[in-house]
Design an enzyme around this catalytic site. Structure first.
Site: not given
Ligand code: GRF
Length: 228
Positions: A17, A173, A92, A109, A176, A111, A138, A147
């Site tokens: 990301n 991903q 994390m 963020n 994302e 998720h 999201s 979250d």
């Protein structure tokens, strides 16, 4: 000319990301500039940042360190790069209100689930085990609740029966990498705000997140539409 939005990215892992943000925001005109990439441990994401000439730091928790203490140390390091926006990209650790106090309405963020479903870890396997038809990712502003901050946008895909967790994770991903840079650019351009837990996009309240279908997002990316 107004200064570009300064972004600090927090991560713990491979940093795909982060790479999408480097390629689609940092290296593009008129968006934001990534001023630091910070990890809580050794992470390939930091190598990606170094290759792009971005300052990096590792803030490792010491043995049995209290969360409060760690979060203050982390906050200090993040503040040194004076970011306008903090982007969590696979970081994390749960961030406490102590950390967030310095950056209210300025932490994003991503998720890997269709929130509010499947908060927490191992989302892909849990989605498969539950036999869900839909899955996705999201992007939300970060609040004190895990979250649970106000939603900005989601990308969803149909779960093909028989898909394993790893393949599903890869599919998510890819979405994302289209969705997150888009949202970050919205913030950087002043289109997206969060104040008092309320999100506005282009001056309009965003009561619930925008939901994109995977195909729609992929087509946008392929035709190089300005993701505005
Ligand atoms: C992403 O899938 C994101 O949804 C989750 O952590 C993962 C990070 O992956 N929060 P990467 O390090 O960006 O490849």
């Amino acid at each position: 000319m107004t200064e570009p939005c300064r972004i600090s990215v927090l991560l713990s892992g491979g940093g795909t990301n982060l790479q999408a943000l480097i390629d689609q925001v940092h290296l593009q005109p008129g968006g934001g500039v990534i001023v630091s990439a910070i990890s809580n441990r050794e992470a390939f994401g930091l190598t990606r940042a170094e290759r792009a000439g971005i300052a990096t730091a590792t803030v490792e928790p010491t043995a049995a360190e209290a969360r409060q203490n760690y979060d203050l140390r982390l906050q200090q390091v993040v503040k040194e790069s004076t970011p306008d926006l903090v982007v969590l990209a696979g970081f994390m650790r749960i961030l406490s209100p102590t950390f967030l106090a310095g950056f209210e309405g300025r932490v994003l963020n991503i998720h890997p689930s269709l929130l509010p479903e499947y908060k927490g870890l191992h989302t892909h396997q849990r989605v498969i085990d539950a036999g869900e038809t839909w899955h996705g990712t999201s992007v939300h502003f970060v609040s004190k609740e895990l979250d649970g901050g106000p939603l900005i946008a989601q990308a969803r895909l149909r779960v093909t029966p028989g898909t394993g967790a790893e393949a599903l994770s890869d599919e998510v991903q890819l979405l994302e990498h289209i969705l997150y840079p888009r949202i970050v650019r919205w913030f950087c351009c002043g289109r997206l705000y969060c104040e008092g837990g309320r999100v506005t996009l282009d001056g309009q309240p965003l009561e619930k997140g925008i939901c994109y279908d995977a195909e729609e997002l992929r087509q946008d990316a392929e035709t190089n539409q300005p993701a505005g």
